[in-house]
Design a protein around this motif. Structure first.
Motif, PDB file in Angstrom:
ATOM      1  N   ASP A 140       0.803  -1.224   0.000  1.00 25.40           N
ATOM      2  CA  ASP A 140       0.000   0.000   0.000  1.00 25.40           C
ATOM      3  C   ASP A 140       0.836   1.274   0.000  1.00 25.40           C
ATOM      4  OD1 ASP A 140      -2.495  -1.233  -0.187  1.00 25.40           O
ATOM      5  OD2 ASP A 140      -2.547  -1.635   1.955  1.00 25.40           O
ATOM      6  N   TYR A 141       1.954   1.209  -0.691  1.00 22.03           N
ATOM      7  CA  TYR A 141       2.764   2.401  -0.939  1.00 22.03           C
ATOM      8  C   TYR A 141       2.882   2.566  -2.455  1.00 22.03           C
ATOM      9  CZ  TYR A 141       4.647   2.239   3.882  1.00 22.03           C
ATOM     10  OH  TYR A 141       4.815   2.245   5.241  1.00 22.03           O
ATOM     11  N   GLU A 142       2.562   3.732  -2.957  1.00 23.60           N
ATOM     12  CA  GLU A 142       2.742   3.981  -4.380  1.00 23.60           C
ATOM     13  C   GLU A 142       4.198   3.782  -4.793  1.00 23.60           C
ATOM     14  OE1 GLU A 142       0.421   4.504  -6.511  1.00 23.60           O
ATOM     15  OE2 GLU A 142       1.472   5.222  -8.292  1.00 23.60           O
ATOM     16  N   LEU A 143       5.117   4.092  -3.868  1.00 18.27           N
ATOM     17  CA  LEU A 143       6.533   4.048  -4.214  1.00 18.27           C
ATOM     18  C   LEU A 143       7.045   2.629  -4.505  1.00 18.27           C
ATOM     19  CD1 LEU A 143       8.531   6.379  -4.606  1.00 18.27           C
ATOM     20  CD2 LEU A 143       9.500   5.808  -2.392  1.00 18.27           C
TER      21      LEU A 143
ATOM     22  N   ASP B  16       3.528  -2.960 -10.525  1.00 20.50           N
ATOM     23  CA  ASP B  16       2.746  -1.914 -11.189  1.00 20.50           C
ATOM     24  C   ASP B  16       1.533  -1.456 -10.401  1.00 20.50           C
ATOM     25  OD1 ASP B  16       1.203  -4.130 -11.496  1.00 20.50           O
ATOM     26  OD2 ASP B  16       1.401  -4.232 -13.683  1.00 20.50           O
ATOM     27  N   THR B  17       1.442  -1.870  -9.149  1.00 23.22           N
ATOM     28  CA  THR B  17       0.372  -1.346  -8.299  1.00 23.22           C
ATOM     29  C   THR B  17       0.816  -1.319  -6.836  1.00 23.22           C
ATOM     30  OG1 THR B  17      -1.816  -1.821  -7.352  1.00 23.22           O
ATOM     31  CG2 THR B  17      -0.648  -3.678  -8.326  1.00 23.22           C
ATOM     32  N   HIS B  18       0.273  -0.342  -6.098  1.00 22.71           N
ATOM     33  CA  HIS B  18       0.570  -0.221  -4.667  1.00 22.71           C
ATOM     34  C   HIS B  18       0.035  -1.436  -3.905  1.00 22.71           C
ATOM     35  CE1 HIS B  18      -3.471   1.349  -5.376  1.00 22.71           C
ATOM     36  NE2 HIS B  18      -3.740   1.070  -4.123  1.00 22.71           N
TER      37      HIS B  18
ATOM     38  N   GLY C 182      -1.070   6.689   1.052  1.00 25.01           N
ATOM     39  CA  GLY C 182       0.163   5.935   0.797  1.00 25.01           C
ATOM     40  C   GLY C 182       0.906   6.394  -0.449  1.00 25.01           C
TER      41      GLY C 182
ATOM     42  N   GLN D 290      -4.900   2.738  -9.098  1.00 32.12           N
ATOM     43  CA  GLN D 290      -4.073   2.736 -10.309  1.00 32.12           C
ATOM     44  C   GLN D 290      -4.891   3.160 -11.535  1.00 32.12           C
ATOM     45  OE1 GLN D 290      -0.799   2.536 -10.138  1.00 32.12           O
ATOM     46  NE2 GLN D 290      -1.012   2.198  -7.922  1.00 32.12           N
TER      47      GLN D 290
ATOM     48  N   ASN E 117      -5.910   5.497  -2.790  1.00 32.98           N
ATOM     49  CA  ASN E 117      -5.033   5.328  -3.945  1.00 32.98           C
ATOM     50  C   ASN E 117      -5.708   4.399  -4.954  1.00 32.98           C
ATOM     51  OD1 ASN E 117      -2.818   5.660  -5.562  1.00 32.98           O
ATOM     52  ND2 ASN E 117      -1.429   4.384  -4.339  1.00 32.98           N
TER      53      ASN E 117
ATOM     54  N   LYS F 298      -1.688   7.643   5.508  1.00 35.86           N
ATOM     55  CA  LYS F 298      -1.908   6.256   5.926  1.00 35.86           C
ATOM     56  C   LYS F 298      -2.505   6.198   7.327  1.00 35.86           C
ATOM     57  CE  LYS F 298       1.076   2.838   4.862  1.00 35.86           C
ATOM     58  NZ  LYS F 298       0.889   2.009   3.657  1.00 35.86           N
TER      59      LYS F 298
ATOM     60  N   LYS G 288       6.175   0.949  -6.754  1.00 35.06           N
ATOM     61  CA  LYS G 288       6.289   0.868  -8.218  1.00 35.06           C
ATOM     62  C   LYS G 288       7.696   1.231  -8.720  1.00 35.06           C
ATOM     63  CE  LYS G 288       2.722   2.575 -10.475  1.00 35.06           C
ATOM     64  NZ  LYS G 288       1.651   3.605 -10.745  1.00 35.06           N
TER      65      LYS G 288
END
Lengths: 212, 212, 212, 212
Positions: free
Chosen positions: B124-127, B135-137, C177, C150, C148, C114, B129
């Motif tokens: 659950d972190y965008e980072l 390709d997804t949190h 997040g 995608q 969040n 978060k 990626k």
């Protein structure tokens, strides 16, 4: 011949002074010598010391801010050295290998010294190997915490007592609410010890947020 | 012809060495390789490695501080590579796409590795990626935590066992009280993974202040 | 005449691109766009947008890393813009005064998003006066937190719904997040809002250590 | 003769303006004047003040962003000084030795002012010796906390009341949710006090994580 020897000393002094100037700038950038705090020295081969003049901004030192004192810390050029010069003198006597002493005031060292009553025991950190003779994270490095005291001779006496009464070598010590002292066989080594201690003190403080 | 091939290799070595020098300076500025800690490498097209010489200040590396070892980590120029070179060798074998390995010692990685018993699960972190193939949190990235060990072959064995016994790829791992290792298909990619992990480790540590 | 107009546009594009390059370097130095994360844009006077090309290192942007898209976010030069360009498009539609949009990934924004379930209410900070129309610390600024996603169109729909259903203006929003978005009537104003939000988010997170 | 006197004043103004520009850049780099917040001044020998023009970015000041006001804070050049100029005027009246006033907005000052209801008492820190007349860590330095108020005259009245009703000198004060004011007999001294307060405020906030 005497002239040549003096010249040699002068070059050595200038070299050490330049290293202390650089150390000051690096420590200031890292927030470890705020508001003209801190003091630094290096021991020359004739036993005299190059030491910061009292009250200077440690991030903007020039060679003119480094002065010469004798092995007892007495001024050799009429200027006043940092008030804590006697702590430097004590260290050079207590550890014959010491060639440089650095005293930063960092947030984490200050907090740890205020929060932790007795000596700090550092163990299970790979970074302990930054200290001379430590070759495993399993070693335990003790950092004594001395009560702050404006009577620097009395404070130096506390440090001296610790060094003579404890067989294990120490690589630095904390003064409560004040900062820490560390040293090495060169300015570069002393800087390495500053970085290692600062990292370890920050780790120790942050660990205590979980287990106050 | 042989001369030309050697020349080509030499240019490749110089290019990788320059990238490792830059990586060192950037990591030092961010406080991630204090006190000469850390080590870096890049794999050349002939399978040999460019790796940091043991004990150098990682923020002030020059190309002369990068040496050449063979695919087993044996010195090709008589100098001594970083003690942990075998961990680099293991990574290049375990992940055929790896072309650079970076090992920083950061505060947050050290704390997380000391505080968290088992593998760290990041989700659950965008980072996330930032890592290849994510390709997804919602993906979950696992970061194993290995016990620190001065016997580097044994430590490399631990890592190897994890990589062969677990189907899911890993992008880095923690060593308890020591720091982390990460890698990529170039020095630039490995640096991106360092930045992503450091960010995520800091987030994880700070979240734990609420839920120790 | 058309040639002159195009030239004018080109100069405007180059000016905005230079400002976005500078913003990227400043945000990277502050740790707010780690590992190629983040994206930036500016709206030109003809309604098209200057926006970061997908996947570039935000601390080392050059003007060649800024591309042109139309008001719907469609590429005008064949290159691929940042995946989140539709969020920028939504903002320029929702706030007619917006001329620049910045999206950093900071530690404190990520943690706050978060940790905090609903919209964050900011009040009793003098720094709130950094936002347009706020002239007292007593004002309450609401920062929505979106889940969040995608699917960027769906995420843009969430933001759009908030903007149309709530009368009070917002100056930025958090994505859980992920980081935050903020904007202004120039790149400089948007940067001012980034600095204000980052400060306020850090304050809010640190306050929660006392009142989790 | 008058011409010469004006020239002398102009040189003095330019010197102080240059010092304030440098102070702004240093404070901005340390994150203490985010988003155009903060304001600075210096007192000239004729009693007029050099003060920041309202709304400027404090990290990128030029001498043109420093203006002249009279001892009551009235503009002498038609431009608008920082809204809080009356607080500067009050300080120069309350402390005849003051020659420079700096007002940063730091995270730790903001948090401490929001968390701590009454005056902050600082004791047992070596760094207290950065303030004039303090020669031991045992001294207690009091930092009043004033309620934030958009009516600057009323806020100045609060400060004035404290200074006249309390015999002990103060070296700075906090405004709730706003930041702090400190001063000195030169811009350099005022900067030293900023660094000392910021260090002490951070220590105080971090200590409170253990004893909220």
């Amino acid at each position: 011949m005497i002239g040549q020897k003096l010249m040699g000393m002068s070059e050595e002094f200038e070299q050490r002074a330049a290293e202390l100037v650089d150390a000051g700038r690096a420590l200031y950038m890292q927030g470890m010598v705020p508001a003209t705090s801190g003091n630094f020295s290096a021991k020359l081969s004739d036993g005299t010391l190059a030491v910061t003049v009292s009250g200077r901004h440690k991030g903007r030192l020039t060679p003119a801010d480094i002065m010469r004192v004798d092995a007892e810390g007495r001024s050799l050029d009429g200027r006043r050295p940092s008030a804590e010069t006697r702590l430097h003198v004590q260290i050079y006597r207590g550890d014959q290998t010491a060639r440089a002493v650095l005293h930063p005031h960092s947030i984490h060292a200050t907090l740890l010294s205020k929060h932790h009553p007795g000596p700090v025991k550092l163990q299970d950190y790979e970074l302990l190997k930054a200290f001379p003779g430590i070759d495993t994270h399993r070693s335990r490095v003790t950092v004594p915490v001395f009560e702050n005291d404006q009577d620097i001779s009395r404070l130096a006496g506390q440090v001296d007592r610790w060094m003579t009464e404890n067989a294990d070598p120490i690589f630095g010590y904390l003064i409560r609410g004040h900062g820490f002292y560390t040293w090495g066989d060169s300015v570069e080594s002393a800087m390495r010890h500053v970085e290692a201690f600062e990292f370890l003190f920050e780790c120790e403080m942050r660990m205590r947020y979980f287990n106050p």
